[in-house]
Design an enzyme around this catalytic site. Structure first.
Site, PDB file in Angstrom:
ATOM      1  N   GLU A 160      11.124 -46.078  51.023  1.00  0.00           N
ATOM      2  CA  GLU A 160      10.283 -46.856  51.927  1.00  0.00           C
ATOM      3  C   GLU A 160      10.867 -47.063  53.327  1.00  0.00           C
ATOM      4  O   GLU A 160      11.141 -48.209  53.726  1.00  0.00           O
ATOM      5  CB  GLU A 160       9.959 -48.219  51.310  1.00  0.00           C
ATOM      6  CG  GLU A 160       9.212 -48.115  50.008  1.00  0.00           C
ATOM      7  CD  GLU A 160       8.643 -49.451  49.539  1.00  0.00           C
ATOM      8  OE1 GLU A 160       8.896 -50.485  50.169  1.00  0.00           O
ATOM      9  OE2 GLU A 160       7.917 -49.442  48.529  1.00  0.00           O
ATOM     10  N   GLU A 353       6.971 -45.935  42.418  1.00  0.00           N
ATOM     11  CA  GLU A 353       6.989 -47.371  42.101  1.00  0.00           C
ATOM     12  C   GLU A 353       5.563 -47.869  41.955  1.00  0.00           C
ATOM     13  O   GLU A 353       4.687 -47.499  42.758  1.00  0.00           O
ATOM     14  CB  GLU A 353       7.613 -48.213  43.235  1.00  0.00           C
ATOM     15  CG  GLU A 353       9.099 -48.156  43.302  1.00  0.00           C
ATOM     16  CD  GLU A 353       9.668 -49.042  44.423  1.00  0.00           C
ATOM     17  OE1 GLU A 353       9.037 -50.072  44.785  1.00  0.00           O
ATOM     18  OE2 GLU A 353      10.732 -48.684  44.945  1.00  0.00           O
TER      19      GLU A 353
HETATM   20  C1  BGC Z   1      10.803 -51.839  47.092  1.00  0.00           C
HETATM   21  C2  BGC Z   1      11.524 -52.569  45.997  1.00  0.00           C
HETATM   22  C3  BGC Z   1      10.927 -53.955  45.831  1.00  0.00           C
HETATM   23  C4  BGC Z   1       9.485 -53.807  45.412  1.00  0.00           C
HETATM   24  C5  BGC Z   1       8.748 -55.108  45.190  1.00  0.00           C
HETATM   25  C6  BGC Z   1       9.317 -52.039  47.091  1.00  0.00           C
HETATM   26  O1  BGC Z   1       8.922 -52.330  48.391  1.00  0.00           O
HETATM   27  O2  BGC Z   1      11.141 -50.474  47.086  1.00  0.00           O
HETATM   28  O3  BGC Z   1      12.880 -52.613  46.314  1.00  0.00           O
HETATM   29  O4  BGC Z   1      11.631 -54.753  44.948  1.00  0.00           O
HETATM   30  O5  BGC Z   1       8.791 -53.080  46.380  1.00  0.00           O
HETATM   31  O6  BGC Z   1       8.661 -55.849  46.363  1.00  0.00           O
END
Ligand code: BGC
Length: 438
Positions: A160, A353
């Site tokens: 990100e 993610e």
């Molecule tokens: C990030 C993580 C973070 C997650 C939840 C993403 O932006 O890569 O490190 O914990 O979102 O906020």
């Protein structure tokens, strides 16, 4: 309603689809005394930066407890584990030994290691405003690839860069805490350049299967009014296209290249170095309207009035404990939109993610969230988008940056006093889903 959705059988994903979970070094490792400091150590030491005043000095202590975490991964039955190497740890004596042991333990447990090379914990001596940081990153990548390359299944250059630029350098709510607003743009360019140099360094070290984890989400205009549509388009350009266009079509969105430092045309050739797959972190869409003149509170952020847009609430949707709207179908929209925009230029996609923060161990809301998003993902696959994998954020409740330990994204509960891990209902649900997929 939720029950009915959850008990419908999940459609089958294509054979070979990669299921995994994600974490990052600073958020879980602890053992801050066994590495050099990062910008996050400096930031969290400053009063008022982290909401609960906590630091990640211990976090989940995965540095010492990784065998337990690997056992949790094996019990879950995931194909892959995405974790990051901490650059300051790699720079410390013996730092790579830890990752060497972790990778061995994963391989022994039949879990494929997916390594993120930078997840925001920059060594304190470095600065993304400096172009040289991109070359220093490539050196770091070579060192890691040399040591772990024989066992790593997939590489992720950066996590990100959009959030690291926006939150860390433009708005100052993440490390290093700068509030540069649009003067933060070089930080984006230097990270993108670092990505391209890292791809070359990995290939030179004989490593393959390389991608990036970029955050993306559909941007919805607050209304059909031209000023709202324009504001939404600008937001989309700044948070989405600024990071995907250079990588996938080798140019910045119109008007942006001129604002970037250095020989941008030459750099774009490096930035657009072909990758094997494109990683997307998806959480929620954003509704955006014209500026309203006053500072607004949104999703835990105070957004300054001088921005040329405001982020508005998405109404009539459930929200997570973080206040983020739950909109699974926006994931289908995002993926089909990407395939449409980039066509043949888009390599296979991995969702690197996706997840949500909720309290409690009987986390039925998390099950509903994941269920809805995995179905939305399947609809994108059915629509012809070449998606090859899905990673849940996160294995464990962990240090959620400026929120400290207040936000719980884990499939496994962490007791931050005793460091005891307790699998939540969602852990068992995902385990069963994965079994049914095989
Ligand atoms: C990030 C993580 C973070 C997650 C939840 C993403 O932006 O890569 O490190 O914990 O979102 O906020």
């Amino acid at each position: 309603m939720i029950r009915r959705m959850v008990t419908n059988p999940m459609p089958q994903f294509p054979a070979g689809f990669l299921w995994g979970v994600s974490t990052s070094a600073h958020q879980i490792e602890g053992a801050a005394d066994a590495r050099e400091p990062s910008v996050w150590d400096v930031f969290t030491a400053e009063p008022g930066r982290v909401k609960d005043g906590s630091t990640a000095a211990v976090a989940c202590d995965s540095y010492h407890r990784y065998p337990e975490d690997v056992a949790l991964l094996a019990g879950l039955g995931v194909d892959a584990y995405r974790f990051s190497v901490s650059w300051p740890r790699v720079d410390s004596p013996g730092g790579l030994d830890f990752y060497d042991s972790l990778v061995d333990a994963l391989c022994a447990a039949g879990v494929r290691p997916v390594v993120t090379l930078f997840h925001w914990d920059l060594p304190v001596a470095l600065d993304w405003l400096e172009r040289d940081t991109a070359s220093r990153f490539a050196d770091h990548v070579s060192v890691v690839a040399e040591r772990l390359g024989d066992r790593v299944a997939k590489w992720i250059t950066l996590n990100e860069p959009a959030e690291h630029t926006l939150l860390g350098h433009a708005l100052g709510v993440h490390a290093p805490g700068r509030r540069l607003m649009f003067d933060a743009l070089p930080v984006a360019h230097h990270q993108l350049l670092a990505h391209g140099l890292a791809v070359r360094a990995l290939r030179a070290a004989g490593a393959g299967d390389i991608g990036i984890a970029n955050s993306h989400g559909p941007t919805w205009a607050a209304s059909e009014k031209p000023e709202d549509r324009q504001a939404a388009e600008f937001y989309d350009l700044l948070l989405n296209r600024l990071f995907s266009d250079p990588l996938l079509i080798g140019r910045y969105p119109e008007g942006i290249g001129e604002l970037m430092p250095g020989d941008v045309e030459a750099d774009l050739k490096v930035i657009a170095e072909p990758i094997d797959w494109y990683g997307i972190n998806y959480y929620a869409p954003t509704r955006v309207g014209a500026p309203q003149g006053a500072e607004i509170e949104f999703g835990g952020l105070s957004l300054p009035a001088e921005l040329p847009f405001t982020v508005r609430e998405i109404e009539d949707r459930p929200v997570t404990d973080f206040g983020w709207p739950v909109v699974p179908e926006a994931l289908t929209e995002l993926l089909t939109g990407f395939a449409e925009r980039y066509g043949d230029r888009l390599p296979p996609v991995l969702i690197t993610e996706n997840g949500c923060s909720y309290e409690g161990v009987d986390d039925q809301e998390r099950i509903a969230y994941l269920d809805g998003h995995i179905r939305a993902l399947h609809r994108a696959v059915e629509a012809g988008v070449d998606v090859r994998g899905y990673f849940v954020w996160s294995l464990l409740d962990n240090f959620e940056w400026a929120e400290g330990y207040a936000r719980r994204f884990g499939l496994v509960h962490t007791d931050f006093e005793t460091l005891e891990r307790t699998p939540k209902a969602s852990y068992a649900w995902l385990r069963d889903l994965l079994r049914a997929q095989r």
